[in-house]
Design a protein around this motif. Structure first.
Motif, PDB file in Angstrom:
ATOM      1  N   PHE A  26      -4.197   7.339   2.152  1.00 11.54           N
ATOM      2  CA  PHE A  26      -2.806   7.176   2.568  1.00 11.54           C
ATOM      3  C   PHE A  26      -2.707   6.704   4.019  1.00 11.54           C
ATOM      4  CE2 PHE A  26      -3.451  10.473  -0.544  1.00 11.54           C
ATOM      5  CZ  PHE A  26      -2.662  10.018  -1.598  1.00 11.54           C
ATOM      6  N   GLY A  27      -3.647   5.873   4.403  1.00 10.07           N
ATOM      7  CA  GLY A  27      -3.670   5.378   5.775  1.00 10.07           C
ATOM      8  C   GLY A  27      -2.456   4.559   6.149  1.00 10.07           C
ATOM      9  N   TYR A  28      -1.792   4.005   5.144  1.00  9.48           N
ATOM     10  CA  TYR A  28      -0.593   3.194   5.419  1.00  9.48           C
ATOM     11  C   TYR A  28       0.448   3.971   6.225  1.00  9.48           C
ATOM     12  CZ  TYR A  28       1.961   5.924   1.977  1.00  9.48           C
ATOM     13  OH  TYR A  28       2.575   6.950   1.327  1.00  9.48           O
ATOM     14  N   ALA A  38      12.272  -9.835   4.459  1.00 14.59           N
ATOM     15  CA  ALA A  38      12.251  -9.057   3.217  1.00 14.59           C
ATOM     16  C   ALA A  38      10.886  -9.149   2.553  1.00 14.59           C
ATOM     17  CB  ALA A  38      13.345  -9.543   2.264  1.00 14.59           C
ATOM     18  N   ARG A  39      10.296 -10.347   2.557  1.00 16.09           N
ATOM     19  CA  ARG A  39       8.967 -10.496   1.961  1.00 16.09           C
ATOM     20  C   ARG A  39       7.912  -9.747   2.767  1.00 16.09           C
ATOM     21  NH1 ARG A  39       7.203 -15.113   2.588  1.00 16.09           N
ATOM     22  NH2 ARG A  39       8.923 -16.348   3.461  1.00 16.09           N
ATOM     23  N   ALA A  40       8.084  -9.690   4.093  1.00 23.23           N
ATOM     24  CA  ALA A  40       7.155  -8.922   4.923  1.00 23.23           C
ATOM     25  C   ALA A  40       7.233  -7.439   4.572  1.00 23.23           C
ATOM     26  CB  ALA A  40       7.463  -9.143   6.401  1.00 23.23           C
ATOM     27  N   ALA A  41       8.450  -6.943   4.378  1.00 22.88           N
ATOM     28  CA  ALA A  41       8.621  -5.538   3.999  1.00 22.88           C
ATOM     29  C   ALA A  41       7.998  -5.274   2.634  1.00 22.88           C
ATOM     30  CB  ALA A  41      10.101  -5.176   3.994  1.00 22.88           C
ATOM     31  N   LEU A  42       8.196  -6.177   1.695  1.00 27.73           N
ATOM     32  CA  LEU A  42       7.601  -6.016   0.373  1.00 27.73           C
ATOM     33  C   LEU A  42       6.084  -6.134   0.437  1.00 27.73           C
ATOM     34  CD1 LEU A  42      10.169  -8.018  -1.769  1.00 27.73           C
ATOM     35  CD2 LEU A  42       9.885  -5.543  -1.676  1.00 27.73           C
ATOM     36  N   GLY A  43       5.595  -6.974   1.325  1.00 25.35           N
ATOM     37  CA  GLY A  43       4.144  -7.077   1.505  1.00 25.35           C
ATOM     38  C   GLY A  43       3.543  -5.764   1.981  1.00 25.35           C
ATOM     39  N   ALA A  44       4.256  -5.086   2.909  1.00 27.42           N
ATOM     40  CA  ALA A  44       3.782  -3.777   3.377  1.00 27.42           C
ATOM     41  C   ALA A  44       3.770  -2.771   2.237  1.00 27.42           C
ATOM     42  CB  ALA A  44       4.659  -3.289   4.526  1.00 27.42           C
ATOM     43  N   LEU A  45       4.798  -2.820   1.383  1.00 31.86           N
ATOM     44  CA  LEU A  45       4.845  -1.928   0.220  1.00 31.86           C
ATOM     45  C   LEU A  45       3.665  -2.189  -0.712  1.00 31.86           C
ATOM     46  CD1 LEU A  45       6.214   0.055  -1.743  1.00 31.86           C
ATOM     47  CD2 LEU A  45       7.592  -1.872  -2.567  1.00 31.86           C
ATOM     48  N   ILE A  46       3.393  -3.453  -0.983  1.00 33.19           N
ATOM     49  CA  ILE A  46       2.285  -3.802  -1.884  1.00 33.19           C
ATOM     50  C   ILE A  46       0.956  -3.316  -1.311  1.00 33.19           C
ATOM     51  CG2 ILE A  46       0.963  -5.734  -2.838  1.00 33.19           C
ATOM     52  CD1 ILE A  46       3.696  -7.240  -3.025  1.00 33.19           C
ATOM     53  N   ARG A  47       0.739  -3.540  -0.019  1.00 38.16           N
ATOM     54  CA  ARG A  47      -0.525  -3.105   0.599  1.00 38.16           C
ATOM     55  C   ARG A  47      -0.671  -1.586   0.552  1.00 38.16           C
ATOM     56  NH1 ARG A  47       1.080  -7.265   3.980  1.00 38.16           N
ATOM     57  NH2 ARG A  47       1.961  -5.845   5.531  1.00 38.16           N
ATOM     58  N   ALA A  48       0.433  -0.877   0.834  1.00 35.98           N
ATOM     59  CA  ALA A  48       0.367   0.586   0.824  1.00 35.98           C
ATOM     60  C   ALA A  48       0.097   1.115  -0.581  1.00 35.98           C
ATOM     61  CB  ALA A  48       1.669   1.164   1.375  1.00 35.98           C
ATOM     62  N   ALA A  49       0.824   0.591  -1.556  1.00 34.08           N
ATOM     63  CA  ALA A  49       0.647   1.066  -2.932  1.00 34.08           C
ATOM     64  C   ALA A  49      -0.727   0.709  -3.475  1.00 34.08           C
ATOM     65  CB  ALA A  49       1.742   0.480  -3.819  1.00 34.08           C
ATOM     66  N   THR A  50      -1.258  -0.449  -3.073  1.00 31.98           N
ATOM     67  CA  THR A  50      -2.598  -0.851  -3.501  1.00 31.98           C
ATOM     68  C   THR A  50      -3.649   0.087  -2.923  1.00 31.98           C
ATOM     69  OG1 THR A  50      -1.924  -3.172  -3.680  1.00 31.98           O
ATOM     70  CG2 THR A  50      -4.284  -2.730  -3.511  1.00 31.98           C
ATOM     71  N   GLU A  51      -3.462   0.482  -1.664  1.00 30.58           N
ATOM     72  CA  GLU A  51      -4.380   1.451  -1.053  1.00 30.58           C
ATOM     73  C   GLU A  51      -4.383   2.762  -1.838  1.00 30.58           C
ATOM     74  OE1 GLU A  51      -4.872   4.241   2.945  1.00 30.58           O
ATOM     75  OE2 GLU A  51      -3.281   2.733   2.867  1.00 30.58           O
ATOM     76  N   ILE A  52      -3.184   3.238  -2.181  1.00 25.65           N
ATOM     77  CA  ILE A  52      -3.079   4.496  -2.935  1.00 25.65           C
ATOM     78  C   ILE A  52      -3.771   4.370  -4.290  1.00 25.65           C
ATOM     79  CG2 ILE A  52      -1.459   6.070  -4.057  1.00 25.65           C
ATOM     80  CD1 ILE A  52       0.558   5.299  -1.845  1.00 25.65           C
ATOM     81  N   ARG A  53      -3.490   3.273  -4.983  1.00 25.78           N
ATOM     82  CA  ARG A  53      -4.045   3.090  -6.330  1.00 25.78           C
ATOM     83  C   ARG A  53      -5.557   2.926  -6.314  1.00 25.78           C
ATOM     84  NH1 ARG A  53      -2.982  -2.612  -8.693  1.00 25.78           N
ATOM     85  NH2 ARG A  53      -4.735  -2.944  -7.262  1.00 25.78           N
ATOM     86  N   ASP A  54      -6.060   2.103  -5.387  1.00 23.76           N
ATOM     87  CA  ASP A  54      -7.471   1.734  -5.420  1.00 23.76           C
ATOM     88  C   ASP A  54      -8.381   2.727  -4.694  1.00 23.76           C
ATOM     89  OD1 ASP A  54      -6.631  -0.446  -6.809  1.00 23.76           O
ATOM     90  OD2 ASP A  54      -6.990  -1.900  -5.204  1.00 23.76           O
TER      91      ASP A  54
END
Length: 279
Positions: free
Chosen positions: A253-255, A233-249
């Protein structure tokens, strides 16, 4: 498959050379893990808590919520499911008995009772109290298709005492636990020592920070099953955080390159897609 059939299959896995039992946090993750070929699944209180917006804390998780989550996971696949039942949801022995009774009614064929209190001023039940709670759980499961795991939480509650951990596990075994579990054991030597000193199959938790070992190495140390706790579950949330951080920063949308295709995931979920005759 009937509950008895699932139980028989689950019990048979514990007589083999060792098996992996990843932890699903909801029905969707359970269906994905089942499709990947695992032979049994466990639930995770941490993963369930995160998915519902809470910390993994006995103070906020309820029996009703955890049991309903376990029911959804059990109904999502035909695999045997072992439920993370915290410390039994209540201070009384009757509370532990009722938790096991409700878990069996929810369709799981195994579950764990831990000796952590959830109270930071008194992190663990005394050994005698914990033994009585395992006895209450074993009484609720007696004669029913349910494999009971007794958990000694020393190493994840700030008391890394291997001797006390082994003593607790030995007494949980005598009290009726079918499987023994001490999450957070620090290394292969500790795993090997625990496995040599107890008379029941041992579950080992992976996915924590610190040293990591292969499944083969853990099985060679004597463990019977390996679970992942809340780490998937934490791995899945980590992927979400990385993807959303890419979008924000970066506004990119390479994620999406690493995202599972919609059709692949949809094919594993319930319900027929419009105009899809293969669903």
């Amino acid at each position: 498959m009937t509950a008895q059939g699932k139980f028989d299959a689950f019990q048979a896995l514990h007589d083999g050379p060792g098996f992996l039992i990843p932890n699903a946090w909801d029905a969707g993750s359970a269906r994905i893990l089942a499709d990947l070929g695992f032979e049994a699944l466990a639930t995770t209180s941490a993963g369930y808590a995160f998915a519902t917006g809470y910390r993994d804390s006995a103070a906020v998780l309820t029996r009703a919520g955890v049991i309903e989550n376990a029911r959804a996971i059990a109904e999502a696949t035909t695999l045997p499911i072992s439920a993370d039942l915290e410390a039994g949801f209540g201070p009384r022995l009757e509370d532990v008995h009722e938790t096991i009774t409700q878990a069996i009614a929810a369709g799981v064929v195994g579950g764990s009772i831990e000796d952590a209190t959830g109270d930071p001023t008194r992190p663990l039940f005394s050994t005698n109290e914990a033994v009585e709670r395992i006895e209450a759980a074993a009484e609720a499961a007696r004669g029913r298709p349910f494999l009971l795991t007794g958990r000694a939480e020393n190493f994840i509650t700030g008391n890394p005492d291997l001797g006390d951990t082994i003593d607790r596990l030995q007494r949980y075994s005598a009290a009726g636990a079918d499987v023994l579990y001490a999450p957070g054991l620090p290394d292969l030597d500790a795993i090997r020592t625990v496995c040599a000193e107890v008379d029941k199959p041992v579950n080992v938790l992976t996915g924590l920070q610190g040293a990591t070992y292969t499944a083969d190495a853990i099985f060679e140390a004597g463990a019977t099953r390996i679970s992942t706790g809340g780490s998937l579950a934490r791995a899945a949330l980590g992927a979400l955080i990385r993807a959303a951080t890419e979008i924000r920063d970066h506004g990119t949308f390479g994620y999406a390159r690493d995202a599972a295709p919609d059709r692949q995931i949809s094919s594993l979920m319930r319900g027929r897609l419009p105009n899809d005759e293969s669903a």
